[in-house]
Scaffold this active site. Sequence first.
Site, PDB file in Angstrom:
ATOM      1  N   GLU A 156      -2.806  30.934  16.882  1.00 49.91           N
ATOM      2  CA  GLU A 156      -3.471  29.851  17.621  1.00 49.91           C
ATOM      3  C   GLU A 156      -4.503  30.315  18.652  1.00 49.91           C
ATOM      4  O   GLU A 156      -4.505  29.858  19.791  1.00 49.91           O
ATOM      5  CB  GLU A 156      -2.406  28.982  18.302  1.00 49.91           C
ATOM      6  CG  GLU A 156      -1.388  28.449  17.307  1.00 49.91           C
ATOM      7  CD  GLU A 156      -0.277  27.609  17.937  1.00 49.91           C
ATOM      8  OE1 GLU A 156      -0.110  27.644  19.171  1.00 49.91           O
ATOM      9  OE2 GLU A 156       0.433  26.923  17.180  1.00 49.91           O
TER      10      GLU A 156
ATOM     11  N   GLU B   5       3.928  26.416   8.182  1.00 46.06           N
ATOM     12  CA  GLU B   5       4.801  25.580   9.020  1.00 46.06           C
ATOM     13  C   GLU B   5       4.770  24.129   8.557  1.00 46.06           C
ATOM     14  O   GLU B   5       4.665  23.201   9.361  1.00 46.06           O
ATOM     15  CB  GLU B   5       4.368  25.686  10.492  1.00 46.06           C
ATOM     16  CG  GLU B   5       4.288  27.122  10.992  1.00 46.06           C
ATOM     17  CD  GLU B   5       3.990  27.254  12.484  1.00 46.06           C
ATOM     18  OE1 GLU B   5       4.146  26.271  13.224  1.00 46.06           O
ATOM     19  OE2 GLU B   5       3.615  28.348  12.908  1.00 46.06           O
TER      20      GLU B   5
HETATM   21  C1  GLA Z   1       3.595  26.245  16.516  1.00 47.21           C
HETATM   22  C2  GLA Z   1       4.184  27.659  16.432  1.00 47.21           C
HETATM   23  C3  GLA Z   1       5.594  27.646  15.932  1.00 47.21           C
HETATM   24  C4  GLA Z   1       6.410  26.519  16.503  1.00 47.21           C
HETATM   25  C5  GLA Z   1       5.713  25.216  16.232  1.00 47.21           C
HETATM   26  C6  GLA Z   1       6.481  24.024  16.734  1.00 47.21           C
HETATM   27  O1  GLA Z   1       3.039  25.768  15.405  1.00 47.21           O
HETATM   28  O2  GLA Z   1       3.425  28.540  15.653  1.00 47.21           O
HETATM   29  O3  GLA Z   1       6.182  28.880  16.261  1.00 47.21           O
HETATM   30  O4  GLA Z   1       6.588  26.712  17.874  1.00 47.21           O
HETATM   31  O5  GLA Z   1       4.488  25.241  16.897  1.00 47.21           O
HETATM   32  O6  GLA Z   1       7.824  24.121  16.536  1.00 47.21           O
END
Ligand code: GLA
Length: 327
Positions: A129, A236
């Site tokens: 990020e 994710e």
């Molecule tokens: C982000 C992070 C993850 C997690 C998600 C929410 O996307 O990369 O590690 O913390 O948020 O659970």
Amino acid sequence: MMSLYEKFNEYFNVGVAVNERTIKSHKEIIVPQFNVLTAENEMKFESVSPSLGVYDFTKADKILDFAKENNKKLRGHTLVWHNQTPDWYFKENGSFVSREEMIKRMDNHMRAISKHVKDACYAWDVVNEAIDDKYGNYLRQSNWTEIIGDDFIEKAFLCARNHFPNAMLYYNDYNESNRDKCEKICKLIKSLKTKDIPIDGIGLQAHWNIFSPTIEEIKKAFFEYSKLGVKLSITELDVSVYEFEDKRTDLIVPTNEMIEKQERFYLGIFEIFKEYSEIIDCVTFWGVSDDVTWLNNFPVKNRKNFPLLFDSNQNTKPIYKKLLEKV
Ligand code: GLA
């Protein structure tokens, strides 16, 4: 019937984020359905390092041992991030450390992890990020940019290659299908590749909902990413039934309209994943089932959400069967 990972075996791996509780409570789903695991929190900076140079892998080891015992591959998550990384890591006597010192700390962190974890992770989210969501801005301002500068990303990948010579190294981010953010991620990957920085893949977090991004937007983004000459992993995945602005708290079960939209959405994205399967390594769900999704607490605390393929009683939802039969 085949399980998820067996069904998609010829296209990509199917993974799931687990934590120290779900590896016990949800083992009956995790083991047969998924062949790759990500630690939801247990390998993040704040989980492994209680103070400078001190490491405690008790929690991480639970996931590492579980993966080994059950013959599952592991994605490492994550090495360099602005979140879940305590402020003291960047400071000495209350002030930011120097650029040189911060690069050294980053190197020491990766060394400590690699010394313990060794080759257990076949892939690592090296930087998480780093790009700003705001239109017109490029990199997110963070302790990393403040102390090291914009090249902290390059330093991180060089350092990761050194400590994890055999792992696939990923840049991981969310809102990855938003047009502006996608352009910025592509810009970053191109610039890393031009400078011969070792990067093997982009992690597309895919925290989506049934309204946004649209299937068309996702298709367009995958097309752009596919031109970069790196692997892609969906890292994710979850599909919220609420629009981000929808803060309703009264639903105990999803409406029929939500279920229909979510089914169409899941079928649509898996068609895209299949289309790009040659460059997709893994599709990871962020959580096993609806009872343990982080979305039950985000963006509204204690509000029930229904984003995954397994319901709160850990049973498969109708969409599970449809994915196996129709995609
Ligand atoms: C982000 C992070 C993850 C997690 C998600 C929410 O996307 O990369 O590690 O913390 O948020 O659970």
